[in-house]
Scaffold this motif. Structure first.
Motif, mmCIF file in Angstrom:
data_model
loop_
_atom_site.group_PDB
_atom_site.id
_atom_site.type_symbol
_atom_site.label_atom_id
_atom_site.label_comp_id
_atom_site.label_asym_id
_atom_site.label_seq_id
_atom_site.Cartn_x
_atom_site.Cartn_y
_atom_site.Cartn_z
ATOM 1 N N LEU A 44 -3.123 -9.610 7.048
ATOM 2 C CA LEU A 44 -2.640 -9.645 8.418
ATOM 3 C C LEU A 44 -2.614 -8.216 8.943
ATOM 4 N N ALA A 45 -3.145 -8.031 10.144
ATOM 5 C CA ALA A 45 -3.182 -6.712 10.775
ATOM 6 C C ALA A 45 -2.207 -6.688 11.935
ATOM 7 N N LEU A 46 -1.328 -5.703 11.961
ATOM 8 C CA LEU A 46 -0.369 -5.514 13.043
ATOM 9 C C LEU A 46 -0.868 -4.406 13.953
ATOM 10 N N ASP A 47 -0.959 -4.709 15.247
ATOM 11 C CA ASP A 47 -1.455 -3.730 16.204
ATOM 12 C C ASP A 47 -0.295 -3.081 16.939
ATOM 13 N N SER A 48 -0.604 -2.423 18.059
ATOM 14 C CA SER A 48 0.410 -1.684 18.800
ATOM 15 C C SER A 48 1.501 -2.583 19.355
ATOM 16 N N GLY A 49 1.237 -3.890 19.489
ATOM 17 C CA GLY A 49 2.258 -4.795 19.976
ATOM 18 C C GLY A 49 3.417 -4.961 19.017
ATOM 19 N N PHE A 50 3.201 -4.689 17.728
ATOM 20 C CA PHE A 50 4.252 -4.806 16.719
ATOM 21 C C PHE A 50 4.744 -3.454 16.228
ATOM 22 N N LEU A 51 4.002 -2.399 16.485
ATOM 23 C CA LEU A 51 4.341 -1.075 15.971
ATOM 24 C C LEU A 51 4.983 -0.236 17.067
ATOM 25 N N SER A 52 5.744 0.766 16.639
ATOM 26 C CA SER A 52 6.343 1.683 17.598
ATOM 27 C C SER A 52 5.305 2.684 18.084
ATOM 28 N N ALA A 53 5.735 3.621 18.886
ATOM 29 C CA ALA A 53 4.801 4.589 19.468
ATOM 30 C C ALA A 53 4.226 5.511 18.393
ATOM 31 N N CYS A 54 3.147 6.175 18.765
ATOM 32 C CA CYS A 54 2.492 7.194 17.925
ATOM 33 C C CYS A 54 1.735 6.595 16.750
ATOM 34 N N PHE A 55 1.454 5.290 16.772
ATOM 35 C CA PHE A 55 0.522 4.699 15.817
ATOM 36 C C PHE A 55 -0.810 4.505 16.536
ATOM 37 N N TYR A 56 -1.879 4.990 15.926
ATOM 38 C CA TYR A 56 -3.170 5.035 16.614
ATOM 39 C C TYR A 56 -4.122 3.915 16.189
ATOM 40 N N GLY A 57 -3.712 3.082 15.277
ATOM 41 C CA GLY A 57 -4.558 1.983 14.833
ATOM 42 C C GLY A 57 -3.714 0.874 14.237
ATOM 43 N N ASP A 58 -4.381 -0.132 13.685
ATOM 44 C CA ASP A 58 -3.683 -1.259 13.072
ATOM 45 C C ASP A 58 -3.251 -0.923 11.653
ATOM 46 N N LEU A 59 -2.191 -1.570 11.228
ATOM 47 C CA LEU A 59 -1.768 -1.518 9.825
ATOM 48 C C LEU A 59 -2.083 -2.875 9.197
ATOM 49 N N ILE A 60 -2.767 -2.869 8.058
ATOM 50 C CA ILE A 60 -3.252 -4.095 7.431
ATOM 51 C C ILE A 60 -2.467 -4.344 6.148
ATOM 52 N N PHE A 61 -1.870 -5.537 6.066
ATOM 53 C CA PHE A 61 -1.079 -5.928 4.902
ATOM 54 C C PHE A 61 -1.814 -7.059 4.188
ATOM 55 N N GLU A 62 -2.199 -6.819 2.936
ATOM 56 C CA GLU A 62 -2.959 -7.804 2.168
ATOM 57 C C GLU A 62 -2.025 -8.722 1.394
ATOM 58 N N ASN A 63 -2.488 -9.940 1.186
ATOM 59 C CA ASN A 63 -1.718 -10.930 0.447
ATOM 60 C C ASN A 63 -2.149 -10.913 -1.021
ATOM 61 N N LYS A 64 -1.797 -9.856 -1.717
ATOM 62 C CA LYS A 64 -2.089 -9.754 -3.150
ATOM 63 C C LYS A 64 -1.159 -8.712 -3.763
ATOM 64 N N GLN A 65 -1.011 -8.791 -5.056
ATOM 65 C CA GLN A 65 -0.136 -7.870 -5.767
ATOM 66 C C GLN A 65 -0.809 -6.506 -5.894
ATOM 67 N N LEU A 66 -0.109 -5.468 -5.439
ATOM 68 C CA LEU A 66 -0.610 -4.103 -5.511
ATOM 69 C C LEU A 66 0.408 -3.230 -6.231
ATOM 70 N N PRO A 67 -0.041 -2.169 -6.901
ATOM 71 C CA PRO A 67 0.905 -1.302 -7.629
ATOM 72 C C PRO A 67 1.855 -0.577 -6.675
ATOM 73 N N LEU A 68 3.095 -0.436 -7.097
ATOM 74 C CA LEU A 68 4.121 0.259 -6.325
ATOM 75 C C LEU A 68 4.175 1.718 -6.771
ATOM 76 N N GLU A 69 3.956 2.620 -5.824
ATOM 77 C CA GLU A 69 3.947 4.051 -6.123
ATOM 78 C C GLU A 69 5.372 4.592 -5.959
ATOM 79 N N VAL A 70 5.901 5.220 -7.024
ATOM 80 C CA VAL A 70 7.273 5.726 -7.048
ATOM 81 C C VAL A 70 7.237 7.246 -7.120
ATOM 82 N N ILE A 71 7.893 7.906 -6.169
ATOM 83 C CA ILE A 71 7.988 9.374 -6.142
ATOM 84 C C ILE A 71 9.469 9.716 -6.283
#
Length: 573
Positions: free
Chosen positions: A366-393
């Motif tokens: 699912l891709a979220l565009d500017s209608g779902f995001l706040s200001a200063c985002f220049y493109g879509d954010l894409i969230f995949e439906n699968k397990q991905l590794p969690l990066e811990v800092i």
């Protein structure tokens, strides 16, 4: 455009003998000039019948369900002049009307190598079935879509041969502006005039103005029904989306499917009352013998889904008092058959052996565009439906554990997304406890919320956090769960009479202000998976091709079987 139904005789006004008998036996049997009286009565009866038809149309316009699309006139006089030939550029390929192969042979907005004869049509004329050379006892007739077409957009009658070259049509010599000219009168049968009745009567109230068609009327009725009922329902959205996409749904309250088959026009479903047509690549949702209610989807072209994580649903194959668990990785539910019972697990006895199965393929991303995001985002954010590794800092400069996972999009947007989540979490952690908020409710950064420890006294490390995360599930559980639903449209199933997908914007009138609708267009075909590498074998051989053979087929080997008719419970197909 819906086919006009013409019935003869439609009333006593079409039967001259009946009208003569109404005048009295003297005019019917005794008077010697009966032919003259008969002609007069026939003409008067036609005028009265046309007036009666207009009156019925006015009465029907009181209801948005019965409002006629066009003003119908049985006989329409159409006068054309020879000097008006090809005042319209009718032989230009247009993207909305031309069937193009996109192989370099079609050029839009350029005059094509075609010979047409275009003359101005009467104002507001939308269609006419036939053109005759005389009003009584015609000796020549032209058929629509065979000998001519009506281009309502250009306001032109486009003929395949010039009617002035047809000796059956009588021409009259006239003088216009000092120039000699010729004029002929054609009599149109079953003419329809577009006075935008639907817009002027009802659609103006919902700011919906499209080209007059049955789909336009259906969309207007769906929107107004939703407004009257207090908002969008699954049935209302089905009606509106079916009109926009040109995918028919069942129209009658009680229909029985009798035939599902293919013909030269594609796939069709015939019930005991109506015939519904679709593209040849569609997948039916109904079966022969099934009884349908009004508004039932007939093919898999439109699906309305809600996010249901945390909800429980009844299973069709179990008793009504037993609930089933939703599939483990399924993020959607289908409104067609899964009724919602509750949103919590309280006081619910679940049967873990019964699992609901969704009759569709899963949502991959699912891709979220500017209608779902706040200001200063220049493109879509894409969230995949699968397990991905969690990066811990753990050694982040903020002294709080920083988390991130795989999200598609511009690198700067992805970095800003996780930075903002982290900053908001730190701010929430430093706030004083709200008196009305449960004391056990966790606050803080994303790492604090995902911490597996019950009573965490220190910052979580990788050992305290899950190794993987599903980005789309994370999005659904935390953002989209309550006020967002998804409409999935299969593009290959779109009908020829569709209004255009851009008209989906009009559905905003039906949705509550806190609700969002995400539309997903399924462009790719269904994929077939072959298990095991041993089941696939590829062999490549070469051979010398022969010259093309030219065969001549004599006319005796060609047979034309002509048209055929299907009779399905009185419905002519």
């Amino acid at each position: 455009m819906q086919k006009q139904v013409f019935t003869y005789p439609g009333s006593d006004f079409d039967q001259t003998q009946t009208l003569l008998a109404a005048l009295g036996s003297f005019w019917l049997r005794t008077f010697t000039g009966r032919d003259q009286v008969k002609s007069y009565v026939s003409a008067t009866g036609y005028t009265v019948a046309q007036t009666h038809q207009k009156l019925l149309a006015v009465v029907a316009a009181l209801s948005r369900h019965d409002t006629p699309l066009f003003s119908e006139t049985t006989l329409v006089p159409i006068s054309i002049k020879k000097s008006q030939l090809n005042k319209f550029v009718a032989n230009i390929d247009r993207f909305d009307t031309t069937t193009a192969r996109f192989d370099g042979s079609t050029f839009f907005d350029r005059v094509a190598d075609k010979t047409f004869f275009a003359y101005p049509a009467p104002t507001k004329l939308a269609s006419v079935e036939q053109l005759f050379n005389k009003i009584t006892f015609p000796t020549a007739a032209l058929d629509c879509n065979v000998d001519f077409v009506v281009d309502a957009e250009l306001g032109a009658l486009v003929f395949y041969s010039d009617p002035f070259n047809n000796p059956a049509f009588l021409r009259t010599s006239i003088t216009a502006d000092g120039q000699a000219d010729e004029e002929l009168t054609l009599w149109g049968f079953c003419g329809k005039f577009d006075y935008e009745l639907m817009f002027k009567q009802f659609a103006y109230a919902v700011s919906l103005r499209l080209q007059t068609s049955q789909g336009y009327k259906n969309l207007t009725n769906a929107i107004m029904t939703g407004l009257v009922d207090g908002g969008a329902t699954a049935a209302t959205l089905d009606m509106a989306l079916a009109a926009i996409c040109g995918i028919p749904i069942s129209a009658e309250s009680d229909e029985t499917v009798e035939v599902m088959d293919y013909d030269n026009h594609g796939f069709f479903i015939a019930t005991d009352k109506t015939v519904y047509r679709f593209n040849e690549s569609v997948i039916p949702r109904v079966s022969v013998g099934q009884r349908l209610q009004a508004g039932t989807p007939l093919i898999r072209g439109i699906e309305i889904n809600e996010f249901f994580v945390g909800n429980q649903y009844a299973a069709l194959t179990t008793p009504s008092d037993i609930l089933c668990c939703p599939p483990t990785n399924d993020l959607l539910t289908n409104n067609v058959w899964e009724p919602l019972l509750t949103e919590t697990n309280e006081d619910i006895l679940l049967d873990p052996n019964v699992v609901c199965t969704a009759p569709r393929k899963e949502l991959e991303a699912l891709a979220l565009d500017s209608g779902f995001l706040s200001a200063c985002f220049y493109g879509d954010l894409i969230f995949e439906n699968k397990q991905l590794p969690l990066e811990v800092i753990a050694d982040h400069p903020s002294n709080y554990t920083y988390l991130r996972f795989g999200v598609g999009g511009l690198p700067a947007d992805v970095e800003r997304f996780f930075d903002e989540i982290h900053e908001r979490g730190i701010y929430a952690k430093t706030l004083d406890m709200v008196p009305c908020q449960p004391a056990h409710k966790r606050r803080g950064t994303l790492a604090h919320l995902l911490d597996k420890r019950v009573n965490a006294g220190t910052e979580p490390t990788a050992a305290h956090l899950p190794k993987t995360i599903n980005p789309l599930r994370f999005l659904v559980e935390n953002v989209l769960r309550n006020n967002v639903f998804v409409v999935r449209i299969m593009v290959p199933a779109l009908g020829k009479n569709r209004l255009g997908l851009y008209n989906i914007r009009h559905l905003r009138q039906l949705l509550p202000p806190q609700t969002a609708m995400i539309v997903i267009f399924e462009l790719a075909p269904e994929r077939v998976t072959v298990n095991g590498p041993d089941n696939v074998r590829e062999i490549l051989n070469t051979f010398t091709g022969m010259e093309r053979q030219k065969d001549t087929l004599p006319s005796t080997l060609v047979r034309d079987f002509g048209a055929y008719a299907r009779v399905v419970s009185g419905t002519c197909q």
